[in-house]
Design an enzyme around this catalytic site. Structure first.
Site, PDB file in Angstrom:
ATOM      1  N   GLU A  49     -15.871  15.958 -18.275  1.00  0.00           N
ATOM      2  CA  GLU A  49     -15.864  16.378 -16.713  1.00  0.00           C
ATOM      3  C   GLU A  49     -15.713  17.870 -16.613  1.00  0.00           C
ATOM      4  O   GLU A  49     -14.538  18.404 -17.124  1.00  0.00           O
ATOM      5  CB  GLU A  49     -14.848  15.686 -16.131  1.00  0.00           C
ATOM      6  CG  GLU A  49     -14.582  15.981 -14.623  1.00  0.00           C
ATOM      7  CD  GLU A  49     -13.426  15.721 -13.917  1.00  0.00           C
ATOM      8  OE1 GLU A  49     -13.226  16.068 -12.814  1.00  0.00           O
ATOM      9  OE2 GLU A  49     -12.762  14.579 -14.318  1.00  0.00           O
ATOM     10  N   ARG A  53     -14.762  24.726 -10.580  1.00  0.00           N
ATOM     11  CA  ARG A  53     -13.669  25.384 -10.089  1.00  0.00           C
ATOM     12  C   ARG A  53     -13.971  26.754 -10.546  1.00  0.00           C
ATOM     13  O   ARG A  53     -13.213  27.628 -10.263  1.00  0.00           O
ATOM     14  CB  ARG A  53     -12.407  25.089 -10.504  1.00  0.00           C
ATOM     15  CG  ARG A  53     -12.104  23.554 -10.084  1.00  0.00           C
ATOM     16  CD  ARG A  53     -10.713  23.089 -10.443  1.00  0.00           C
ATOM     17  NE  ARG A  53     -10.512  21.730 -10.578  1.00  0.00           N
ATOM     18  CZ  ARG A  53      -9.401  20.981 -10.966  1.00  0.00           C
ATOM     19  NH1 ARG A  53      -8.293  22.082 -11.453  1.00  0.00           N
ATOM     20  NH2 ARG A  53      -9.371  19.762 -10.959  1.00  0.00           N
ATOM     21  N   LYS A 136     -11.049   7.101  -9.547  1.00  0.00           N
ATOM     22  CA  LYS A 136     -10.120   7.892  -9.918  1.00  0.00           C
ATOM     23  C   LYS A 136      -8.732   7.731  -9.099  1.00  0.00           C
ATOM     24  O   LYS A 136      -8.803   7.722  -8.060  1.00  0.00           O
ATOM     25  CB  LYS A 136     -10.706   9.372  -9.997  1.00  0.00           C
ATOM     26  CG  LYS A 136      -9.876  10.617 -10.127  1.00  0.00           C
ATOM     27  CD  LYS A 136     -10.573  11.768  -9.885  1.00  0.00           C
ATOM     28  CE  LYS A 136      -9.577  12.852 -10.218  1.00  0.00           C
ATOM     29  NZ  LYS A 136     -10.521  14.387  -9.771  1.00  0.00           N
TER      30      LYS A 136
END
Length: 216
Positions: A49, A53, A136
């Protein structure tokens, strides 16, 4: 190619089954992308993943997508624009901290399997009503940790989770032992200090240890 919520959850469940830990990666140096992915995959963690960011995150996804054996996804998806950019970069799945109707619709329209975030029973039930049963659990530790997730699983056993947020080598086993957990997301397998030194062997070693964590 559009994707239904049920199909999205089926695909994300398959990805979560690849290894007990999904590395959560925040990469600021594009040069680290390929060797990082190679080390993690060699260590037994193929699902990666890459969080959106950093300014180079999409380029990191492109680079990692070329590594044999890796399944690269985009994390921190928040807007439909994020989804389109992630798909264009080669992401095979998406991860979001929460879920909005707009984000879910965008992922379904783009054919991107999404692991949507939920922290409460209400959020989980809303996603379940739409057709998602693989989610999640975020932020895991701040939301009560493994005891909270176990409690949610009692009335909602049909939902499976990937807890992320505060998961460490010390508490990972408590999450992975739960019946409603398929895998966990963790950043400890790719520490910035080792990447800065180019210690890819060290990262591969961390990945190998994480890949051997027991589930169920």
């Amino acid at each position: 190619m559009t994707l239904t919520a049920k199909e999205a959850s089926r695909r994300t469940r398959e990805i979560c089954a690849l290894a007990p830990i999904v590395p959560v990666l925040v990469i600021a140096d594009l040069a680290h992308a390929r060797p990082m992915a190679e080390a993690l995959v060699a260590g037994g963690l193929p699902a990666l993943e890459v969080t959106l960011r950093t300014p180079v995150a999409l380029d990191v996804i492109r680079a990692m997508a070329e590594v044999p054996g890796g399944v690269v996804g985009a994390g921190t998806l928040v807007t439909p624009e994020d989804v389109k950019a992630a798909v264009a970069a080669g992401a095979k799945f998406g991860v979001s901290p929460g879920a909005t109707d707009e984000l879910l619709a965008a992922c379904e329209a783009e054919g991107l399997p999404l692991l949507p975030g939920a922290a409460t029973a209400t959020e989980a039930m809303r996603l379940l009503a739409r057709g998602y049963d693989m989610m999640k659990f975020f932020p895991a530790e701040a939301s009560g940790g493994a005891p909270a997730l176990k409690a949610i699983g009692a009335p909602l056993p049909q939902i499976t989770f990937c807890p992320t947020g505060g998961v460490t080598p010390e508490n990972a086993r408590s999450y992975l032992s739960l019946a409603n957990v398929a895998c966990a997301g963790g950043s400890w397998v790719a520490p910035a200090a080792l990447a800065a030194k180019g210690d890819w062997a060290g990262i591969e070693e961390l990945a190998r240890a994480a890949s051997q964590l027991p589930r169920g």
